[in-house]
Design a protein around this motif. Sequence first.
Motif, PDB file in Angstrom:
ATOM      1  N   LYS A  88       0.831  -1.201   0.000  1.00  9.06           N
ATOM      2  CA  LYS A  88       0.000   0.000   0.000  1.00  9.06           C
ATOM      3  C   LYS A  88       0.867   1.253   0.000  1.00  9.06           C
ATOM      4  O   LYS A  88       0.616   2.211  -0.750  1.00  9.06           O
ATOM      5  N   GLN A  89       1.905   1.253   0.823  1.00  6.37           N
ATOM      6  CA  GLN A  89       2.808   2.406   0.864  1.00  6.37           C
ATOM      7  C   GLN A  89       3.600   2.522  -0.430  1.00  6.37           C
ATOM      8  O   GLN A  89       3.696   3.601  -1.021  1.00  6.37           O
ATOM      9  N   SER A 125       1.444   3.449  -3.526  1.00  9.08           N
ATOM     10  CA  SER A 125       0.775   4.748  -3.409  1.00  9.08           C
ATOM     11  C   SER A 125       1.734   5.897  -3.704  1.00  9.08           C
ATOM     12  O   SER A 125       1.320   7.059  -3.768  1.00  9.08           O
ATOM     13  N   LYS A 184       3.548   8.335  -5.821  1.00  7.01           N
ATOM     14  CA  LYS A 184       3.272   8.869  -7.156  1.00  7.01           C
ATOM     15  C   LYS A 184       4.497   8.838  -8.056  1.00  7.01           C
ATOM     16  O   LYS A 184       4.376   9.006  -9.274  1.00  7.01           O
ATOM     17  N   SER A 216      -4.318   9.788  -8.983  1.00  7.74           N
ATOM     18  CA  SER A 216      -4.822   9.063  -7.822  1.00  7.74           C
ATOM     19  C   SER A 216      -6.303   8.720  -7.935  1.00  7.74           C
ATOM     20  O   SER A 216      -6.729   7.652  -7.477  1.00  7.74           O
ATOM     21  N   TRP A 259      -6.110   5.621  -9.993  1.00  8.89           N
ATOM     22  CA  TRP A 259      -5.276   4.528  -9.491  1.00  8.89           C
ATOM     23  C   TRP A 259      -5.726   3.981  -8.132  1.00  8.89           C
ATOM     24  O   TRP A 259      -5.739   2.770  -7.911  1.00  8.89           O
ATOM     25  N   GLN A 260      -6.090   4.851  -7.207  1.00  9.34           N
ATOM     26  CA  GLN A 260      -6.388   4.391  -5.848  1.00  9.34           C
ATOM     27  C   GLN A 260      -7.543   3.387  -5.786  1.00  9.34           C
ATOM     28  O   GLN A 260      -7.459   2.390  -5.056  1.00  9.34           O
ATOM     29  N   PRO A 261      -8.629   3.582  -6.538  1.00 10.36           N
ATOM     30  CA  PRO A 261      -9.679   2.551  -6.517  1.00 10.36           C
ATOM     31  C   PRO A 261      -9.177   1.198  -7.034  1.00 10.36           C
ATOM     32  O   PRO A 261      -9.584   0.139  -6.529  1.00 10.36           O
ATOM     33  N   LEU A 280      -5.986   0.168  -6.887  1.00 13.89           N
ATOM     34  CA  LEU A 280      -5.058  -0.340  -5.870  1.00 13.89           C
ATOM     35  C   LEU A 280      -5.804  -0.936  -4.689  1.00 13.89           C
ATOM     36  O   LEU A 280      -5.531  -2.078  -4.277  1.00 13.89           O
ATOM     37  N   ARG A 281      -6.758  -0.182  -4.135  1.00  9.93           N
ATOM     38  CA  ARG A 281      -7.454  -0.626  -2.925  1.00  9.93           C
ATOM     39  C   ARG A 281      -8.523  -1.682  -3.202  1.00  9.93           C
ATOM     40  O   ARG A 281      -8.781  -2.541  -2.362  1.00  9.93           O
TER      41      ARG A 281
END
Length: 339
Positions: free
Chosen positions: A42-43, A46, A48, A55, A58-60, A62-63
């Motif tokens: 996660k780190q 995340s 950039k 983000s 990408w974040q949806p 990734l998570r």
Amino acid sequence: MRETGFLPNEHPPVATQKTGVLLVNLGTPDAPEKKAVKRYLKQFLSDKRVVEIPSIIWQPILRGIILNTRPAKSAEAYSLVWTEDGSPLAFYTRRQAEKLAVRITGESDDVVVDWAMRYGNPSISSRLNEMKAAGCDRILIAPLYPQYSGATTASVHDAVFDAIAAMRWQPAIRLLPAYHDDPAYIDALATSLERDIAALDFEPDAIVASFHGMPQRTLELGDPYHCHCQKTARLLSEKMGRELVVAFQSRFGRAKWLGPATDAVLESLPGQGKKNIAIFAPAFSSDCLETREELAIRGKEQFESSGGEKFAYLPCLNDSEIGMDMLEHLIRRELSGWI
């Protein structure tokens, strides 16, 4: 009034006049377990600098997908290379710092050598705060990446300056430049490789230099990493008088990556009559998951399943005397005028 040992309105003395050296490597989870790997990924993913996708897009992904599917697989891979001393990357980076400290601080108590990880523990910020508390008013940051990339070297720089941005009194900072073409680095690689090749029970038909991959887009945007890798390989080939097969490993996602891909190269070599090979990873200062599992285990399986006969993975410089001589040379040069 409580006695503090200081007069009213007087500040406690600040320890100064020490020089710090902070070795920094990429990072590793705290344990080869799904929860620890998920926290690490996660780190890492995340950042950039690592994933240059907005983000909001990408974040949806990734998570919602990656962090729910990849940690278990990665934890299994880590378990194959984990030791009683932890991950190979953490072990060797710690040993490099310990040995460098003996070589440099043996002359003076005014130099502090430590190590940190860009992702995971020990963090860059925690080590910088400890160095500052120990009286280091000058600190050399040494990212252990021979070839510069925005996703590695620049990310370390970001973390360093984020950490000191929170400090009222900031130490002076120096940054170790990329050393992809430094004669000391090329000489160390050549000496180490020639020793390891001589110890094999076969003569390699091909020697593969497997660099960590980067998206093709990074090259197009001006990142010098690909050029640095090619120059390292060229200088090393000239130094050794041997031809090297250059490849790039660790592809991720659907985007086009730098090539040729290491796995494709390993699968193609037997068909070219090159059935006995040696492979090494000159973009890594220490052995890690990408070398011990991706190359030494999976790479060997890929090569042999394609008709290969003899396969040897040649280790990184790690904390070998050859590697430490090179690292000491680089660090002492960058500390010129400070110690």
